[in-house]
Write a protein that holds these residues in place. Structure first.
Motif, PDB file in Angstrom:
ATOM      1  N   CYS A 191      -0.804 -17.233   3.321  1.00  0.00           N
ATOM      2  CA  CYS A 191      -0.884 -15.918   3.953  1.00  0.00           C
ATOM      3  C   CYS A 191       0.517 -15.336   4.057  1.00  0.00           C
ATOM      4  CB  CYS A 191      -1.516 -16.016   5.335  1.00  0.00           C
ATOM      5  SG  CYS A 191      -3.249 -16.504   5.339  1.00  0.00           S
ATOM      6  N   SER A 192       0.625 -14.091   3.692  1.00  0.00           N
ATOM      7  CA  SER A 192       1.902 -13.391   3.835  1.00  0.00           C
ATOM      8  C   SER A 192       2.003 -12.885   5.269  1.00  0.00           C
ATOM      9  CB  SER A 192       1.982 -12.225   2.845  1.00  0.00           C
ATOM     10  OG  SER A 192       3.184 -11.500   3.029  1.00  0.00           O
ATOM     11  N   VAL A 193       2.909 -13.480   6.044  1.00  0.00           N
ATOM     12  CA  VAL A 193       3.069 -13.160   7.451  1.00  0.00           C
ATOM     13  C   VAL A 193       4.388 -12.419   7.637  1.00  0.00           C
ATOM     14  CG1 VAL A 193       3.182 -14.072   9.795  1.00  0.00           C
ATOM     15  CG2 VAL A 193       1.735 -15.196   8.094  1.00  0.00           C
ATOM     16  N   PHE A 194       4.311 -11.239   8.210  1.00  0.00           N
ATOM     17  CA  PHE A 194       5.502 -10.452   8.497  1.00  0.00           C
ATOM     18  C   PHE A 194       5.922 -10.720   9.929  1.00  0.00           C
ATOM     19  CE2 PHE A 194       7.372  -6.549  10.267  1.00  0.00           C
ATOM     20  CZ  PHE A 194       8.484  -6.442   9.451  1.00  0.00           C
ATOM     21  N   VAL A 195       7.139 -11.233  10.114  1.00  0.00           N
ATOM     22  CA  VAL A 195       7.671 -11.571  11.433  1.00  0.00           C
ATOM     23  C   VAL A 195       8.772 -10.561  11.770  1.00  0.00           C
ATOM     24  CG1 VAL A 195       8.785 -13.337  12.839  1.00  0.00           C
ATOM     25  CG2 VAL A 195       7.135 -14.003  11.079  1.00  0.00           C
ATOM     26  N   PRO A 196       8.522  -9.619  12.683  1.00  0.00           N
ATOM     27  CA  PRO A 196       9.558  -8.644  13.046  1.00  0.00           C
ATOM     28  C   PRO A 196      10.709  -9.316  13.792  1.00  0.00           C
ATOM     29  CG  PRO A 196       7.373  -7.911  13.729  1.00  0.00           C
ATOM     30  CD  PRO A 196       7.263  -9.353  13.364  1.00  0.00           C
ATOM     31  N   THR A 197      11.897  -8.751  13.634  1.00  0.00           N
ATOM     32  CA  THR A 197      13.074  -9.262  14.354  1.00  0.00           C
ATOM     33  C   THR A 197      13.398  -8.327  15.511  1.00  0.00           C
ATOM     34  OG1 THR A 197      14.438  -8.124  12.699  1.00  0.00           O
ATOM     35  CG2 THR A 197      13.980 -10.462  12.354  1.00  0.00           C
ATOM     36  N   ASN A 198      14.369  -7.445  15.341  1.00  0.00           N
ATOM     37  CA  ASN A 198      14.738  -6.534  16.421  1.00  0.00           C
ATOM     38  C   ASN A 198      14.032  -5.201  16.316  1.00  0.00           C
ATOM     39  OD1 ASN A 198      16.060  -5.797  14.086  1.00  0.00           O
ATOM     40  ND2 ASN A 198      17.874  -5.041  15.144  1.00  0.00           N
ATOM     41  N   HIS A 199      13.229  -5.010  15.308  1.00  0.00           N
ATOM     42  CA  HIS A 199      12.509  -3.760  15.105  1.00  0.00           C
ATOM     43  C   HIS A 199      11.172  -4.093  14.478  1.00  0.00           C
ATOM     44  CE1 HIS A 199      11.528   0.300  13.536  1.00  0.00           C
ATOM     45  NE2 HIS A 199      12.234   0.700  14.568  1.00  0.00           N
ATOM     46  N   LEU A 200      10.209  -3.199  14.671  1.00  0.00           N
ATOM     47  CA  LEU A 200       8.860  -3.483  14.191  1.00  0.00           C
ATOM     48  C   LEU A 200       8.801  -3.581  12.671  1.00  0.00           C
ATOM     49  CD1 LEU A 200       5.949  -3.914  15.037  1.00  0.00           C
ATOM     50  CD2 LEU A 200       5.587  -1.458  14.877  1.00  0.00           C
ATOM     51  N   TYR A 201       9.642  -2.834  11.966  1.00  0.00           N
ATOM     52  CA  TYR A 201       9.589  -2.842  10.508  1.00  0.00           C
ATOM     53  C   TYR A 201      10.868  -3.393   9.888  1.00  0.00           C
ATOM     54  CZ  TYR A 201       5.216  -0.382  10.764  1.00  0.00           C
ATOM     55  OH  TYR A 201       3.919  -0.058  11.032  1.00  0.00           O
ATOM     56  N   GLY A 203      12.246  -7.248   9.447  1.00  0.00           N
ATOM     57  CA  GLY A 203      11.940  -8.648   9.727  1.00  0.00           C
ATOM     58  C   GLY A 203      11.863  -9.460   8.458  1.00  0.00           C
ATOM     59  N   ASP A 204      11.298 -10.648   8.574  1.00  0.00           N
ATOM     60  CA  ASP A 204      11.185 -11.590   7.472  1.00  0.00           C
ATOM     61  C   ASP A 204       9.730 -11.707   7.041  1.00  0.00           C
ATOM     62  OD1 ASP A 204      13.906 -12.118   7.753  1.00  0.00           O
ATOM     63  OD2 ASP A 204      13.515 -13.679   9.254  1.00  0.00           O
ATOM     64  N   ILE A 205       9.544 -11.955   5.759  1.00  0.00           N
ATOM     65  CA  ILE A 205       8.220 -12.193   5.198  1.00  0.00           C
ATOM     66  C   ILE A 205       8.133 -13.674   4.851  1.00  0.00           C
ATOM     67  CG2 ILE A 205       6.620 -11.657   3.331  1.00  0.00           C
ATOM     68  CD1 ILE A 205       7.919  -8.914   3.141  1.00  0.00           C
ATOM     69  N   LEU A 206       7.219 -14.375   5.484  1.00  0.00           N
ATOM     70  CA  LEU A 206       7.062 -15.814   5.313  1.00  0.00           C
ATOM     71  C   LEU A 206       5.694 -16.106   4.706  1.00  0.00           C
ATOM     72  CD1 LEU A 206       8.412 -16.941   8.807  1.00  0.00           C
ATOM     73  CD2 LEU A 206       9.704 -16.641   6.693  1.00  0.00           C
ATOM     74  N   LEU A 207       5.660 -17.039   3.783  1.00  0.00           N
ATOM     75  CA  LEU A 207       4.410 -17.507   3.200  1.00  0.00           C
ATOM     76  C   LEU A 207       4.030 -18.810   3.891  1.00  0.00           C
ATOM     77  CD1 LEU A 207       4.989 -16.781  -0.600  1.00  0.00           C
ATOM     78  CD2 LEU A 207       3.664 -15.447   1.035  1.00  0.00           C
ATOM     79  N   VAL A 208       2.943 -18.772   4.633  1.00  0.00           N
ATOM     80  CA  VAL A 208       2.526 -19.896   5.459  1.00  0.00           C
ATOM     81  C   VAL A 208       1.133 -20.314   5.040  1.00  0.00           C
ATOM     82  CG1 VAL A 208       2.228 -20.713   7.833  1.00  0.00           C
ATOM     83  CG2 VAL A 208       3.892 -18.930   7.345  1.00  0.00           C
ATOM     84  N   ASN A 209       0.896 -21.612   5.058  1.00  0.00           N
ATOM     85  CA  ASN A 209      -0.433 -22.119   4.754  1.00  0.00           C
ATOM     86  C   ASN A 209      -1.433 -21.557   5.755  1.00  0.00           C
ATOM     87  OD1 ASN A 209      -2.781 -23.752   4.409  1.00  0.00           O
ATOM     88  ND2 ASN A 209      -1.514 -25.325   3.450  1.00  0.00           N
ATOM     89  N   SER A 210      -2.569 -21.110   5.246  1.00  0.00           N
ATOM     90  CA  SER A 210      -3.560 -20.476   6.114  1.00  0.00           C
ATOM     91  C   SER A 210      -4.094 -21.428   7.172  1.00  0.00           C
ATOM     92  CB  SER A 210      -4.723 -19.954   5.266  1.00  0.00           C
ATOM     93  OG  SER A 210      -5.324 -21.016   4.543  1.00  0.00           O
ATOM     94  N   LYS A 211      -4.072 -22.761   6.899  1.00  0.00           N
ATOM     95  CA  LYS A 211      -4.558 -23.721   7.880  1.00  0.00           C
ATOM     96  C   LYS A 211      -3.572 -23.928   9.030  1.00  0.00           C
ATOM     97  CE  LYS A 211      -7.199 -26.283   4.408  1.00  0.00           C
ATOM     98  NZ  LYS A 211      -7.416 -27.591   3.753  1.00  0.00           N
TER      99      LYS A 211
END
Length: 257
Positions: A191-201, A203-211
């Motif tokens: 799953c492509s998970v967008f993790v915001p840092t100091n602003h909503l848009y 941040g970092d894009i992390l690929l994490v196992n769906s489980k």
């Protein structure tokens, strides 16, 4: 002899008091206890006033900001159509604001139709070809699509909690898409998970196992509120959706027994 009499003479007030000077700090009675009590009372009073004043500021600050932003928004939106009514000789405050709301509603109805969507697509195509305006339009469209009521066009699919950046630490993110990673033994769904840092848009894009993704019982708007408020709107209890589903299945069995 006259000088000796003047030097040895005692004033009448001092003679009545036995020759003691009341203004002499050494001979005057002690007043340290009363002054310390007065200072303590003043300190307590100042502390109480300061505390109540800060409480009033804390209570009135969000109210003032809310009314200020609302008043500014009404004046800003009212300014679109109020000049047209002024030329017609109609001076009613708020009429331009109501007209703007009706105009936005009609635009939404028009764009929902086939003809409106076609016209909107053509206009969007022209804007995306402009050098400077395409970047502003793309960022604005991402913001609007994130809170869009249409689930098919929402940029953020779900709110996610992942273990990031270290084991034992968790971070809020938004699932934007899914991808399949092909391996030799088996395929892995990421799953492509967008993790915001100091602003909503930003941040970092992390690929994490769906489980390994924890899906909490939070809507996308609640997740955005948590990020924007810096965690101040965080609920006290967060439960995964799977746990809520399991508890819902157990309730009928307990009721039967």
């Amino acid at each position: 002899m006259a000088e000796e009499k003047e030097s040895t003479s005692i004033p009448l007030s001092q003679a009545e008091n036995g020759g003691e000077d009341p203004e002499d700090p050494v001979k005057s009675p002690p007043t340290s206890s009363s002054s310390s009590t007065r200072q303590a009372c003043c300190f307590v009073l100042q502390s109480w006033i300061s505390k109540k004043f800060m409480t009033g500021c804390v209570v009135l600050f969000p109210v003032a900001v809310t009314f200020f932003v609302t008043w500014w928004f009404i004046q800003f939106v009212d300014g679109f159509f109020s000049p047209m009514y002024e030329r017609l000789g109609i001076d009613i405050f708020g009429l331009g604001f109501v007209t703007s709301l009706v105009f936005v509603f009609l635009v939404g109805v028009f764009v929902s139709s086939w003809l409106g969507s076609t016209v909107f697509w053509v206009g969007e195509w022209f804007i995306k070809r402009m050098p400077f305006m395409k970047h502003i339009y793309s960022a604005s469209k991402q913001i609007s699509s994130a809170i869009s009521p249409d689930q098919n066009t929402t940029a953020f699919k779900e709110v996610a909690i992942i273990r990031h950046p270290r084991v034992g630490e968790y971070a809020f993110g938004f699932i934007t898409s899914t991808v399949t990673l092909q391996k030799d033994n088996e395929d892995e769904e990421l799953c492509s998970v967008f993790v915001p840092t100091n602003h909503l848009y930003i941040g970092d894009i992390l690929l994490v196992n769906s489980k390994e993704i924890i899906r909490p019982n939070l809507s996308i708007r609640e997740g955005i509120e948590i990020i924007v408020s810096g965690g101040m709107t965080m609920p006290q209890v967060i439960s995964p959706i799977e746990r809520i589903a399991r508890q819902g299945e157990r309730i009928p069995l307990n009721r039967i027994m």
